[in-house]
Design an enzyme around this catalytic site. Structure first.
Site, PDB file in Angstrom:
ATOM      1  N   ARG A   1     -26.222  14.422  17.267  1.00 41.29           N
ATOM      2  CA  ARG A   1     -26.172  13.021  16.874  1.00 41.29           C
ATOM      3  C   ARG A   1     -24.915  12.336  17.400  1.00 41.29           C
ATOM      4  NH1 ARG A   1     -27.455  14.314  10.555  1.00 41.29           N
ATOM      5  NH2 ARG A   1     -29.737  14.266  10.640  1.00 41.29           N
TER       6      ARG A   1
ATOM      7  N   THR B   1       4.196   2.714   5.911  1.00 39.69           N
ATOM      8  CA  THR B   1       2.820   2.246   5.990  1.00 39.69           C
ATOM      9  C   THR B   1       2.048   3.148   6.939  1.00 39.69           C
ATOM     10  OG1 THR B   1       1.383   0.479   6.837  1.00 39.69           O
ATOM     11  CG2 THR B   1       3.618   0.544   7.689  1.00 39.69           C
TER      12      THR B   1
ATOM     13  N   GLY C   1       0.826  -1.207   0.000  1.00 41.69           N
ATOM     14  CA  GLY C   1       0.000   0.000   0.000  1.00 41.69           C
ATOM     15  C   GLY C   1       0.857   1.252   0.000  1.00 41.69           C
TER      16      GLY C   1
ATOM     17  N   ARG D   1       1.007  -5.469  -6.249  1.00 42.59           N
ATOM     18  CA  ARG D   1       1.187  -6.722  -5.518  1.00 42.59           C
ATOM     19  C   ARG D   1       1.463  -7.829  -6.533  1.00 42.59           C
ATOM     20  NH1 ARG D   1      -0.302  -5.276  -0.442  1.00 42.59           N
ATOM     21  NH2 ARG D   1      -1.860  -3.621  -0.251  1.00 42.59           N
TER      22      ARG D   1
ATOM     23  N   ASP E   1       2.435  -0.248  12.055  1.00 34.30           N
ATOM     24  CA  ASP E   1       2.382  -1.572  12.692  1.00 34.30           C
ATOM     25  C   ASP E   1       3.673  -2.377  12.547  1.00 34.30           C
ATOM     26  OD1 ASP E   1       2.198  -1.939   9.969  1.00 34.30           O
ATOM     27  OD2 ASP E   1       0.554  -3.397  10.061  1.00 34.30           O
TER      28      ASP E   1
ATOM     29  N   GLY F   1       5.726  -2.232   3.921  1.00 34.46           N
ATOM     30  CA  GLY F   1       5.410  -2.796   5.222  1.00 34.46           C
ATOM     31  C   GLY F   1       5.926  -4.210   5.361  1.00 34.46           C
ATOM     32  N   ASP F   2       5.281  -5.001   6.221  1.00 33.61           N
ATOM     33  CA  ASP F   2       5.810  -6.326   6.519  1.00 33.61           C
ATOM     34  C   ASP F   2       5.816  -7.260   5.308  1.00 33.61           C
ATOM     35  OD1 ASP F   2       3.070  -6.542   6.437  1.00 33.61           O
ATOM     36  OD2 ASP F   2       2.859  -7.419   8.433  1.00 33.61           O
TER      37      ASP F   2
ATOM     38  N   ASP G   1      -0.333   2.343   8.754  1.00 31.98           N
ATOM     39  CA  ASP G   1      -0.821   1.604   9.924  1.00 31.98           C
ATOM     40  C   ASP G   1       0.095   1.700  11.142  1.00 31.98           C
ATOM     41  OD1 ASP G   1      -3.121   0.742   8.649  1.00 31.98           O
ATOM     42  OD2 ASP G   1      -2.174  -1.078   7.887  1.00 31.98           O
TER      43      ASP G   1
ATOM     44  N   GLY H   1     -10.733  13.707  21.027  1.00 31.70           N
ATOM     45  CA  GLY H   1     -11.599  13.658  22.193  1.00 31.70           C
ATOM     46  C   GLY H   1     -12.803  12.753  22.002  1.00 31.70           C
TER      47      GLY H   1
ATOM     48  N   ARG I   1     -25.052   8.314  12.914  1.00 33.05           N
ATOM     49  CA  ARG I   1     -24.593   8.359  11.534  1.00 33.05           C
ATOM     50  C   ARG I   1     -23.191   7.734  11.471  1.00 33.05           C
ATOM     51  NH1 ARG I   1     -29.116   9.191  11.125  1.00 33.05           N
ATOM     52  NH2 ARG I   1     -30.249  10.855  10.006  1.00 33.05           N
TER      53      ARG I   1
ATOM     54  N   ARG J   1      -6.453  -2.783   9.827  1.00 35.90           N
ATOM     55  CA  ARG J   1      -6.990  -4.144   9.815  1.00 35.90           C
ATOM     56  C   ARG J   1      -6.523  -4.941  11.027  1.00 35.90           C
ATOM     57  NH1 ARG J   1      -5.268  -5.377   5.270  1.00 35.90           N
ATOM     58  NH2 ARG J   1      -3.433  -6.613   5.839  1.00 35.90           N
TER      59      ARG J   1
END
Length: 319
Positions: A162, A125, A11, A72, A129, A102-103, A127, A185, A243, A171
């Site tokens: 709302r 990445t 990605g 990919r 991660d 990434g990994d 993420d 917050g 929503r 993920r």
């Protein structure tokens, strides 16, 4: 080494172009020839490799995405695909490869290193991660994209009294959800690393309404479940008009923040240094604002650990 190639895989992440720029310019500064590989490992097998000059990376530091494109490849996961990739590199006399991703991308870099072709990885990445680094390239920009979107959503949530569920990327890792929830917050943050009882989410919403709170924001990491389904459950259980906003790939795009540009530049230059020092199968990272390096094999064997002290603080501030 005299010739080094660079590719982006997996990605895309804001700041990849800044890292490519650093690799090219630091490499040329060191007297190297630098080659860019288009379309990731698939492009590597296809021989999409071109020499890059100083001008090749002019005016890209502020651009999101990757000028080398990404793709990919199932074929690259095979021994034949990896051997073909090495053959394409050696055909041009290239002696080292820098992989941004990434990994999954690092797994590919490790496979090439194990087959005798030196590689170094740069963690890119949104993420955040990847073990062995406090931050990955792209995380800060994605975080700020979410924060800006959530601020705007809060305006309309207040106007209409709302509850809003905002589904963000993540993920298997909750960094984006947790950091954005703390920054915005939010009343609740739901992440893969923590099994948050639905009853707790509802209790916070009801407690807020009881003290006169007119709106609420809930941040959900996509790996936990569907924001749309969560919104329906909240509306049915709490009786509050709800929503849902799914931010999707908007989180991957946009101009990288100053922080990501600086991080990418530091890591890109460090990757060149590692290859020139004969270190291979390594990943560059940043810990306590100091550049570090770790074996990719070690990184891939470790789990990503979220800073749970932030989760605790989130709970304390969202009472």
């Amino acid at each position: 080494m005299k010739k080094i190639a660079v590719l982006t895989s997996g990605g895309d992440a804001p700041g990849m172009n800044a890292a490519i720029r650093a690799v090219v310019r630091k490499g040329i500064y060191q007297g190297l020839e630098i080659y860019g590989v288009s379309n990731g490992f698939q492009g590597l097998m296809d021989g999409k490799i071109e020499k890059m000059e100083l001008g090749s990376v002019g005016d890209i530091i502020q651009r999101g995405g990757t000028i080398l494109f990404s793709a990919r490849s199932e074929e690259f996961k095979t021994d034949q695909g990896q051997e073909l990739a090495i053959k394409q590199l050696k055909k041009l006399g290239i002696e080292g490869l820098i992989v941004l991703g990434g990994d999954g991308s690092f797994t590919g870099a490790l496979k090439l290193t194990e087959k005798g072709f030196p590689c170094v990885g740069i963690p890119c990445t949104i993420d955040n991660d990847i073990p062995g680094t406090d931050f990955t390239v792209g995380f800060d920009t994605a975080l700020n994209t979410i924060v800006e979107a959530a601020d705007k959503i809060r305006d309309t949530a207040t106007s209409h009294e709302r509850t809003y569920v905002i589904e963000v990327m993540g993920r298997d890792a909750g960094d984006l959800a947790l950091w954005s929830g703390l920054a915005n917050g939010a009343e609740s943050v739901i992440i893969p690393e923590r099994d948050e009882p639905f009853e707790n989410v509802i209790e916070r919403l009801k407690r807020g309404r009881a003290r006169g709170k007119k709106h609420s924001i809930i941040i959900l990491a996509e790996g936990v479940g569907s924001g749309i389904e969560l919104g329906k459950r909240i509306e049915e259980t709490a009786g509050q008009e709800t929503r849902v906003t799914v931010l999707g790939h908007i989180q991957r795009g946009g101009q990288p923040t100053g922080s990501d540009r600086v991080l990418a530049s530091r890591l890109g230059a460090k990757a060149i240094d590692l290859l020139l020092n004969g270190e291979e199968g390594m990943m560059v990272g940043i810990e306590a604002n100091q550049l570090t390096q770790h074996k990719i094999a070690d990184i891939l064997s470790k789990p990503h650990n979220l800073d749970m002290s932030l989760y605790k603080l989130m709970g304390e501030l969202s009472i």
